[in-house]
Design an enzyme around this catalytic site. Sequence first.
Site, mmCIF file in Angstrom:
data_model
loop_
_atom_site.group_PDB
_atom_site.id
_atom_site.type_symbol
_atom_site.label_atom_id
_atom_site.label_comp_id
_atom_site.label_asym_id
_atom_site.label_seq_id
_atom_site.Cartn_x
_atom_site.Cartn_y
_atom_site.Cartn_z
ATOM 1 N N GLY A 1 -5.567 10.927 5.227
ATOM 2 C CA GLY A 1 -4.546 9.894 5.685
ATOM 3 C C GLY A 1 -3.675 10.534 6.847
ATOM 4 O O GLY A 1 -3.668 9.666 7.653
ATOM 5 N N LYS B 1 2.430 12.515 -5.691
ATOM 6 C CA LYS B 1 1.411 11.528 -5.253
ATOM 7 C C LYS B 1 1.899 10.328 -5.768
ATOM 8 O O LYS B 1 1.622 8.972 -5.069
ATOM 9 C CB LYS B 1 -0.015 11.920 -6.096
ATOM 10 C CG LYS B 1 -1.023 10.705 -5.900
ATOM 11 C CD LYS B 1 -1.617 10.822 -4.438
ATOM 12 C CE LYS B 1 -2.692 10.142 -3.984
ATOM 13 N NZ LYS B 1 -4.129 10.479 -4.331
ATOM 14 N N GLY C 1 -9.383 -4.097 11.869
ATOM 15 C CA GLY C 1 -9.213 -3.368 10.485
ATOM 16 C C GLY C 1 -7.624 -3.209 10.195
ATOM 17 O O GLY C 1 -6.720 -2.842 11.049
ATOM 18 N N ALA C 2 -7.098 -3.433 9.229
ATOM 19 C CA ALA C 2 -5.810 -3.316 8.451
ATOM 20 C C ALA C 2 -5.793 -2.485 7.444
ATOM 21 O O ALA C 2 -4.812 -2.750 6.193
ATOM 22 C CB ALA C 2 -5.132 -5.020 8.384
ATOM 23 N N GLY C 3 -6.442 -1.357 7.221
ATOM 24 C CA GLY C 3 -6.139 -0.270 6.330
ATOM 25 C C GLY C 3 -5.269 0.466 6.503
ATOM 26 O O GLY C 3 -4.138 0.386 7.366
ATOM 27 N N THR C 4 -5.182 1.847 6.016
ATOM 28 C CA THR C 4 -4.014 2.735 6.217
ATOM 29 C C THR C 4 -3.800 3.070 7.494
ATOM 30 O O THR C 4 -2.623 3.515 8.035
ATOM 31 C CB THR C 4 -4.445 4.207 5.479
ATOM 32 O OG1 THR C 4 -4.955 3.712 3.986
ATOM 33 C CG2 THR C 4 -3.327 5.010 5.631
ATOM 34 N N GLY C 5 -5.007 3.199 8.416
ATOM 35 C CA GLY C 5 -4.451 3.661 9.891
ATOM 36 C C GLY C 5 -4.342 2.214 10.640
ATOM 37 O O GLY C 5 -3.283 2.243 11.541
ATOM 38 N N CYS D 1 -2.564 16.582 1.957
ATOM 39 C CA CYS D 1 -3.388 15.839 0.937
ATOM 40 C C CYS D 1 -2.814 16.267 -0.266
ATOM 41 O O CYS D 1 -2.376 17.378 -0.766
ATOM 42 C CB CYS D 1 -4.738 16.304 1.113
ATOM 43 S SG CYS D 1 -6.028 15.374 -0.251
ATOM 44 N N CYS E 1 -16.155 12.267 1.701
ATOM 45 C CA CYS E 1 -14.616 12.097 1.136
ATOM 46 C C CYS E 1 -14.912 12.496 -0.282
ATOM 47 O O CYS E 1 -15.264 11.821 -1.195
ATOM 48 C CB CYS E 1 -14.400 10.690 1.305
ATOM 49 S SG CYS E 1 -12.635 10.211 0.803
#
Length: 425
Positions: free
Chosen positions: A321, A389, A8-12, A354, A160
């Site tokens: 995040g 943001k 997986g190559a998302g935010t994490g 957040c 979420c």
Amino acid sequence: MARVIVLGAGTGGMAGAYEIRELLGKDHQVTVINEREDFQFVPSNPWIAVRWRERPEISFPIRPYLEKKGIEFIASAVTAIDPDENCLTLQDGSLQQYDYLVICTGPKLNFAAVEGAGPHGGFTQSVCTLDHAEACRDDVDNLIDEPGPVIVGAFPGASCFGPGYEYAFILETELRKKKVRDQVPMTYITSEPYIGHLGLGGVGDSKSMIESELRNRHIKWITNANVTRVEAGMMYVDEMNDDGSLKQQHEVPFKHSMMLPAFAGVEPVAAVEGLVNPKGFVIIDEFQRNPTWKNIYAAGVCVAIPPVEETPVPTGTPKTGYMIESMMTAIAHNLQADLEGGVADSKGTWSAICLADMGDTGAAFVAIPQIPPRNVTWFKQGKWVHLAKVGFEKYFMRKMKSGSSEPIFEKYTLKALGIHRLKDH
């Protein structure tokens, strides 16, 4: 030489791969496997849905940036995991062996849990993926051309909740800009026991602040909402009492609806008995490591975390995040310790920072740790959050292109505020 595969190559996943590469050095191989060729900054999806952003502004090709840092990249879906053989099967049938596996897949979007839900064969929209947000954008265009009632919120089992509130306020702002807000009744329908619960038992004064914002924008709400089914233009909702008994049944009409779904584990992960809980989320210990296969780590939305409290309608605990980044930092340090013959004893703080955009204002909170009881709880509102943001979007995209998970000024700025990724040993 050990081979570490980040799935997986998302935010994490992408940020974590950079950090693992940096800590392990060139003696070991780091590989990222992701079903798509491009990185997508998911927090900006609500802006996509109202045409405040376009795809190229929040996505970029993964390969050149990972390879520049000496990280192998494979763009393919994984169809099976064999933890006993330390092996992954890819979509084309080829096999990939690993010594360590780090699972950061994100979730399966479980629209099937509610009849008529979801953008594929259902009647509600989503901003959970970039493709969904673009489909939602087309539906918003239709709403502006032919105004009618709007429903925004979260289905039973959702975890979420932040993007739901963001989307409601962003859409309301856009409708005002287009001079059609007076023709669009809005209702917020959520499985939360009260507005601002957020799956976290509330953060600071989130309840009164978000309720006030909804009132100021003339958005009605239904909480403890168990959506039983959705039909074209109509949502059926059982509103529950705090003791779980039925309070009232609603039939709420809509022209446009964006509802956040419950999450589940993705199929190849959920299929591995002993790796996951009944919902398909990866079971981990305090070091982000699976108790059965200690060479498998996991971080992000795919990990199993129990709800913070029992609620009349099921709600889950969100993974935000910075919390995910702290998980990945712990994993990177534990991999390093294990490969160097040390003790893998690093623990993420699971702190939450957040920034929630509200179109022309915003809300920010800090929770340390994210799951109560907390050492620090802070919740503020103002125009500055909207600007922050926007700035964070640009900063994080640049960070993912530069290959630095935690730039030195970020580390020391947050440290000065008492925010750390790792717990003290």
